[in-house]
Scaffold this motif. Structure first.
Motif, PDB file in Angstrom:
ATOM      1  N   ARG A 290       0.974  -1.225   0.101  1.00  0.00           N
ATOM      2  CA  ARG A 290      -0.147  -0.212   0.014  1.00  0.00           C
ATOM      3  C   ARG A 290       0.415   1.813  -0.065  1.00  0.00           C
ATOM      4  N   PHE A 316      -9.955   0.247  -8.828  1.00  0.00           N
ATOM      5  CA  PHE A 316      -8.876   0.564  -8.066  1.00  0.00           C
ATOM      6  C   PHE A 316      -7.842   1.192  -9.709  1.00  0.00           C
ATOM      7  N   ASP A 333      -6.410   1.648  -3.463  1.00  0.00           N
ATOM      8  CA  ASP A 333      -7.814   2.672  -3.924  1.00  0.00           C
ATOM      9  C   ASP A 333      -8.188   3.097  -4.958  1.00  0.00           C
TER      10      ASP A 333
END
Lengths: 366, 288
Positions: A290, A316, A333
């Motif tokens: 992430r 995404f 995201d």
């Protein structure tokens, strides 16, 4: 229905194979449980179809045994093994009607004609062919023809297993989905052993309880779709399954840390003694990396990367970044804001795997 | 808006028109011309209407030749088509023997008609020919120069030898186009050898076999050189097929009118039978 075992099976198309490289399927042991839905997944030319033909008896393996329910059937012909197989291109008997096509395998086995008629009607109902039963088979569309092929397998109530060799190749995309769910439904109702060859991972993952991944004539992993995704046993599995595939980067390992281009990455397990001289690699899926601070962090936690490109795929984003010159893909995201070409990334230690010569290292839990 | 009309493009078809005219239409028309006229020489012609056509259609000689022709064509079709399919089925599907078989099969097709006739003429001679002597040696009374049955037997054997290969090659091409999956599916459905032939191989060969039947029908119906060199139409008139009879009338007796009328009738029969056969097979295809 049957439990199918392959014992030390290997096959070469050459009469006198000189070595490993001449084998289309290298020696393997495999068990297909009764009533299981299996997918045989791998790139073109990896030996999937060869393996399937060994099970059905169209090919006799160069060595090893094929065992159905404890009975050795290696030398038996396909009709003796009582297997149904659906091929890549629909095989139908052109001059016959749909009804005659479905009745053909039973007629050849000298089943009484009233039993044939009843069974054909029943099967036609199951696969939605009842409305076209009396039409000539060769005028139908590709998906209906493929259903006839399937139906010829299903009519034999005592069939040991149904094998599919990339059966949806010639079917339109919107019908593919429909046929696939119909197959799943049939499998749930009748629980026949089903082996489904494909090179399409979506097809394999949605269809099967267990996926067998093949690569260059070897089975590299057998597992549920989750296993394949979360714990790929081989870097090929990581790369082949998932879109984008798993990130693989050369590293060195010190206990519970992996060193990548001078940066240390924390691992969830300890690797005390790695094999000497083996090529060590780190593997982690783009989904398990992430961006720190939702893309905005310029310092603090995580490792600094250069952002090369960001693709918005809809729900995404896929970012191509470089960590100390090593390219990595990151799935983020939709609301992640990546501005400029600098960002910081954080690895999820539970999903960082270490591979030695492409094979997963177990390590020791801390 | 004004559309310009320019029919100049029609001139583009002139070369083709000229070519077709010179090689087909004009020769055919000279035959039509002869068929309605009578001549006693000196290039003087009298118009006779359809007299020659009536005469040919009522002549017993024509009936007999036509009957012989139908018998010959029917017999060789009945032998060559099944035999050709059978040989094609036994040929290997792959491997080095494929080319060997294909070359062996193609050999008879490369030999000129009159050479074939000459070969069989000598081969079947009862006193010096290998076939003739062997048959007589085995106790058969065989002499194709005297016995009509022996002459027919030799003539049919010769045609089968010369032309079965054509059927083999066409049928083989049809067989080769069948994907392996069909045979594999048939195995899994436990189909018998006969069922594989009846429901897979025969339907897939249907188109090429249609062509094979048409070609063999037309060729054998118009055959001239081979039987002429072999028997000259004899003994008696027993092997005088339509074309041999036609040449006898046209060049032997120089009856140009009846010969021309007979040519046209002959041509129409070939055309009609080919058309009927083709339409019937294509129609059954559409229905299925």
């Amino acid at each position: 229905m049957a439990r199918i075992e392959l014992q030390k099976v290997a096959h070469s198309y050459l009469a006198r194979p000189a070595g490993e490289q001449d084998f289309a399927v290298k020696e393997l042991d495999l068990t297909w449980d009764d009533g299981g839905a299996y997918a045989l997944l791998g790139p073109s030319g990896c030996g999937k179809t060869t393996l399937l033909n060994i099970i059905s008896g169209l090919l006799t393996p160069s060595c090893g045994q094929v065992v159905f329910n404890g009975r050795n059937v290696t030398e038996e012909r396909p009709e003796q093994r009582n297997i149904a197989q659906v091929f890549q291109f629909p095989v139908i008997y052109d001059t016959m009607t749909v009804r005659q096509n479905l009745a053909f395998p039973l007629k050849n086995r000298h089943v009484p004609s009233d039993a044939i008629a009843a069974r054909v009607t029943e099967i036609a109902g199951m696969i939605d062919l009842d409305s076209v039963l009396d039409r000539k088979a060769h005028n139908l569309s590709a998906d209906q023809k493929q259903k006839i092929s399937l139906g010829r397998g299903l009519v034999r109530s005592d069939v040991n297993a149904i094998l599919f060799d990339e059966p949806l190749t010639v079917i339109d995309p919107h019908l593919k989905w429909q046929l696939r769910s119909q197959l799943k439904k049939l499998h749930r109702e009748f629980a026949f052993t089903m082996v489904y060859v494909t090179h399409d991972q979506t097809e394999a993952l949605t269809f099967a309880d267990k996926v067998v991944v093949m690569y260059e004539g070897e089975v590299v992993q057998i597992g549920t779709p989750e296993d394949l995704f979360e714990r790929p046993m081989h870097t090929f599995v990581g790369y082949f399954i998932g879109s984008p595939g798993m990130n693989v980067a050369p590293v060195s390992v010190e206990g519970n840390r992996a060193i990548l281009g001078g940066y240390a990455i924390k691992l969830a397990r300890t690797y005390a003694d790695t094999p000497v001289g083996a090529k060590l690699e780190l593997g982690t899926r783009p989904e398990f990396i992430r961006f720190a601070g939702n893309g905005g962090a310029k310092d603090g936690e995580g490792l600094p990367v250069t952002v090369k490109r960001v693709d918005d795929i809809g729900r995404f984003k896929v970012a191509k970044v470089e960590l100390a010159g090593v390219p990595l893909a990151v799935v983020a995201d939709e609301d992640t804001v990546i501005d400029g070409d600098e960002a910081r990334i954080v690895f999820d230690p539970d999903h960082v795997h270490i591979y030695a010569d492409s094979q997963l290292l177990e390590g020791v839990a801390q | 808006m004004n559309k310009t009309w320019n029919n100049g493009a029609w001139f583009m078809v002139l070369p083709v028109l000229a070519l077709v005219a010179f090689n087909a239409v004009i020769p055919l028309m000279t035959v039509v011309n002869y068929s309605v006229q009578e001549t006693f020489g000196n290039n003087i012609f009298f118009f006779e209407g359809v007299k020659w056509f009536e005469e040919v259609l009522h002549s017993e000689r024509f009936h007999a030749a036509l009957l012989r022709q139908l018998a010959f064509t029917g017999t060789i079709l009945l032998i060559e088509i099944p035999l050709g399919v059978m040989i094609a089925l036994t040929m290997p599907r792959q491997g080095p023997w494929v080319s060997v078989c294909l070359v062996l099969m193609a050999l008879p097709l490369l030999i000129p008609w009159n050479v074939v006739g000459a070969i069989w003429n000598i081969f079947a001679l009862p006193d010096i020919g290998l076939l003739g002597r062997s048959l007589n040696g085995m106790g058969f009374d065989y002499n194709y120069t005297h016995q009509p049955v022996a002459a027919w037997f030799t003539m049919i054997l010769m045609d089968v030898w010369h032309w079965t290969s054509l059927v083999v090659l066409l049928a083989y091409a049809g067989l080769r186009s069948i994907p392996d999956a069909y045979y594999q599916a048939a195995k899994i459905d436990s189909a018998s050898r006969w069922a594989v032939f009846r429901y897979i191989q025969l339907p897939k060969m249907k188109r090429v076999l249609t062509i094979a039947v048409l070609l063999r029908f037309m060729d054998s119906f118009m055959i001239y050189t081979e039987p002429f060199v072999l028997t000259g139409g004899g003994p008696g008139n027993s092997t005088t097929l339509l074309s041999i009879d036609l040449v006898k009338i046209a060049l032997g007796q120089f009856d140009l009118g009846p010969a021309a009328a007979m040519s046209i009738i002959y041509f129409l029969i070939v055309l009609l039978l080919s058309w009927v056969f083709y339409t019937l097979t294509m129609r059954s295809e559409d229905q299925s």
